[in-house]
Motif scaffolding. Structure first.
Motif, mmCIF file in Angstrom:
data_model
loop_
_atom_site.group_PDB
_atom_site.id
_atom_site.type_symbol
_atom_site.label_atom_id
_atom_site.label_comp_id
_atom_site.label_asym_id
_atom_site.label_seq_id
_atom_site.Cartn_x
_atom_site.Cartn_y
_atom_site.Cartn_z
ATOM 1 N N ASN A 1 10.564 -20.313 3.160
ATOM 2 C CA ASN A 1 9.415 -19.690 2.505
ATOM 3 C C ASN A 1 8.718 -20.663 1.557
ATOM 4 O O ASN A 1 7.489 -20.653 1.434
ATOM 5 N N VAL B 1 1.321 -14.013 10.658
ATOM 6 C CA VAL B 1 1.898 -13.176 9.596
ATOM 7 C C VAL B 1 0.780 -12.355 8.969
ATOM 8 O O VAL B 1 -0.391 -12.551 9.277
ATOM 9 N N SER B 2 1.151 -11.455 8.079
ATOM 10 C CA SER B 2 0.127 -10.643 7.433
ATOM 11 C C SER B 2 -0.531 -11.399 6.282
ATOM 12 O O SER B 2 0.073 -12.296 5.687
ATOM 13 N N ARG C 1 -1.130 -10.200 3.416
ATOM 14 C CA ARG C 1 -0.366 -9.859 2.222
ATOM 15 C C ARG C 1 0.853 -10.775 2.063
ATOM 16 O O ARG C 1 1.193 -11.190 0.961
ATOM 17 N N TRP C 2 1.518 -11.111 3.171
ATOM 18 C CA TRP C 2 2.687 -11.992 3.114
ATOM 19 C C TRP C 2 2.280 -13.381 2.613
ATOM 20 O O TRP C 2 2.956 -13.975 1.778
ATOM 21 N N ASP D 1 1.716 -13.170 -1.074
ATOM 22 C CA ASP D 1 2.967 -13.046 -1.826
ATOM 23 C C ASP D 1 3.747 -14.360 -1.866
ATOM 24 O O ASP D 1 4.291 -14.742 -2.899
ATOM 25 N N VAL D 2 3.817 -15.049 -0.746
ATOM 26 C CA VAL D 2 4.675 -16.224 -0.620
ATOM 27 C C VAL D 2 4.041 -17.482 -1.210
ATOM 28 O O VAL D 2 4.756 -18.358 -1.707
ATOM 29 N N ASP E 1 13.129 -12.612 -2.081
ATOM 30 C CA ASP E 1 12.819 -11.226 -2.432
ATOM 31 C C ASP E 1 12.634 -11.067 -3.941
ATOM 32 O O ASP E 1 11.668 -10.461 -4.392
#
Length: 107
Positions: free
Chosen positions: A26, A52-53, A55-56, A59-60, A86
């Motif tokens: 990640n 991937v999305s 949103r991902w 976030d990442v 996480d």
């Protein structure tokens, strides 16, 4: 016993360092995506290209701002047990490296 993401690990004696491959992957993605953002790509373009999305990606990408010494600890498997992808995504990553060190020292 220590929680690590959704796992519960039982440590007997001194545990050998274990690299969190998901976290490392990640971080690699985050650094790549941050470079693409700097080059002018949008979150949507990056998400579509990597399957991937959006949103991902959002976030990442913050994982790319981790302090160098924290990255070294993660790469050698010496990060605190609670320092997972996480955890970082859910709690957020402070922008200041000093604040990152303080936050992660409490894990």
């Amino acid at each position: 016993m220590r929680r690590r993401g959704v796992e519960l690990k039982l440590h007997l004696g001194e545990a050998s360092p274990e690299v969190d491959r998901t976290l490392v992957q990640n971080i690699v993605n985050a650094q790549k995506w941050l470079a693409e953002i700097i080059d002018g790509k949008t979150f949507t373009e990056i998400a579509e290209a990597d399957g991937v999305s959006k949103r991902w990606v959002q976030d990442v990408v913050d994982l790319a701002t981790l302090a160098p010494d924290i990255l070294d600890a993660i790469a050698s498997g010496e990060q605190p047990d609670g320092l997972t992808s996480d955890y970082l995504i859910k709690t957020g990553i402070p922008t200041s490296w000093a604040e990152q060190r303080e936050q992660f020292a409490q894990l």
